[in-house]
Scaffold this motif. Structure first.
Motif: not given
Length: 297
Positions: A9, A169, A196, A199-200, A202-204
């Motif tokens: 992910n 994801t 959405e 929001q994490s 690590s995923s921004n």
């Protein structure tokens, strides 16, 4: 839960440095997991254009999964250097490897990626459809269909994938890609998907911020798009996609010509062969030729 779930992910959302950090710091539970972890580690280095790390690390004695990743690094390095001869050699070698390892998932995705870079989209599709239950294969299939302007086929692949991977994801990202190409209400839906995911912490990532920005551009929310892109530029000021999108949104916002030209100059520095620049040069040339017809003698 799959021990590599989080690593995948992170890779799919473009958190490449985190992939590297995770892969270097954690001990996997099995040898096969260790090998897959190395695949994502080296692919993350490639995404950062750190080709030489991969080229020097991977040996001829390593498993085929790692050797084809090394070929991807060699290919992209040759592409950046405009070394057509080297690229041709690698494409020939990867075709031979596919013939001998057609069921290997890493071979499939890496070889198809090289084919896409070469513009050999039909060859890439023939490789990818051998494993239509691998989500990364499906994601690249959808990207190819979008590139071919076959939105109908992209939607069909997406609908099929959602029956067995709806919450993944990567499946959400695929839905956003198709939504951005579909248009209408799908622009807002694509924005919500990217929002959405972002929001994490690590995923921004730069990739997700660009997705949000593109959705905002389509929705006519140009200041919001610019803000997201400037955030992305702060994370990586050499990202070509961010620069291209900033050039586009700056035009919509009526920014001064010198601001836009600085973004163009920066893009030329980091990605001189980028398709956007090639298209810009072509259109500039066509405009200049057309303007000459109306010059006063």
């Amino acid at each position: 839960m799959d021990e590599l779930f989080a690593l995948r992910n992170l890779f799919y959302t473009g958190a490449y440095q985190q992939v590297i950090n995770e892969a270097n710091s954690r001990s996997p539970l099995s040898e096969s997991a260790n090998q897959e972890r190395k695949v994502y580690l080296y692919r993350a280095y490639i995404a950062q254009k750190k080709y030489n790390i991969v080229i020097s690390d991977v040996k001829d004695s390593d498993i085929i999964d790692l050797r084809v990743v090394k070929l991807l690094a060699l290919y992209l390095q040759a592409k950046d250097k405009n070394d057509a001869t080297k690229k041709e050699e690698i494409v020939k070698e990867i075709k031979d490897i596919v013939g001998e390892n057609s069921a290997n998932q890493t071979v499939q995705i890496v070889s198809a990626t090289i084919m896409v870079h070469e513009g050999l989209l039909e060859d890439a599709l023939r490789i990818l459809v051998r494993n239509s239950k691998n989500l990364e294969n499906v994601a690249l299939i959808i990207q190819i269909y979008i590139q071919l302007d076959r939105l109908d086929l992209a939607k069909r692949e997406l609908a099929s994938a959602k029956t067995w991977a709806e919450d993944a994801t990567l499946a959400q990202l695929m839905e956003a890609w198709v939504g951005l190409r579909t248009g209408g209400d799908k622009y807002q839906e694509a924005y919500y998907i990217y929002e959405e995911i972002a929001q994490s912490p690590s995923s921004n990532t730069v990739k997700i911020l660009n997705g949000q920005a593109i959705a905002n551009i389509h929705l006519g929310r140009y200041p919001e798009a610019e803000s997201l892109l400037l955030d992305a530029l702060n994370k990586n000021n050499d990202d070509p996609d961010t620069l291209v999108n900033l050039i586009v949104v700056s035009g919509f916002l009526g920014k001064p010509e010198d601001v836009i030209n600085r973004y163009i100059s920066q893009l030329k520095e980091v990605a001189p062969t980028h398709m956007f620049l090639q298209d810009l040069d072509l259109k500039t040339s066509l405009f200049d030729r057309a303007a000459q017809r109306f010059e006063i003698a």
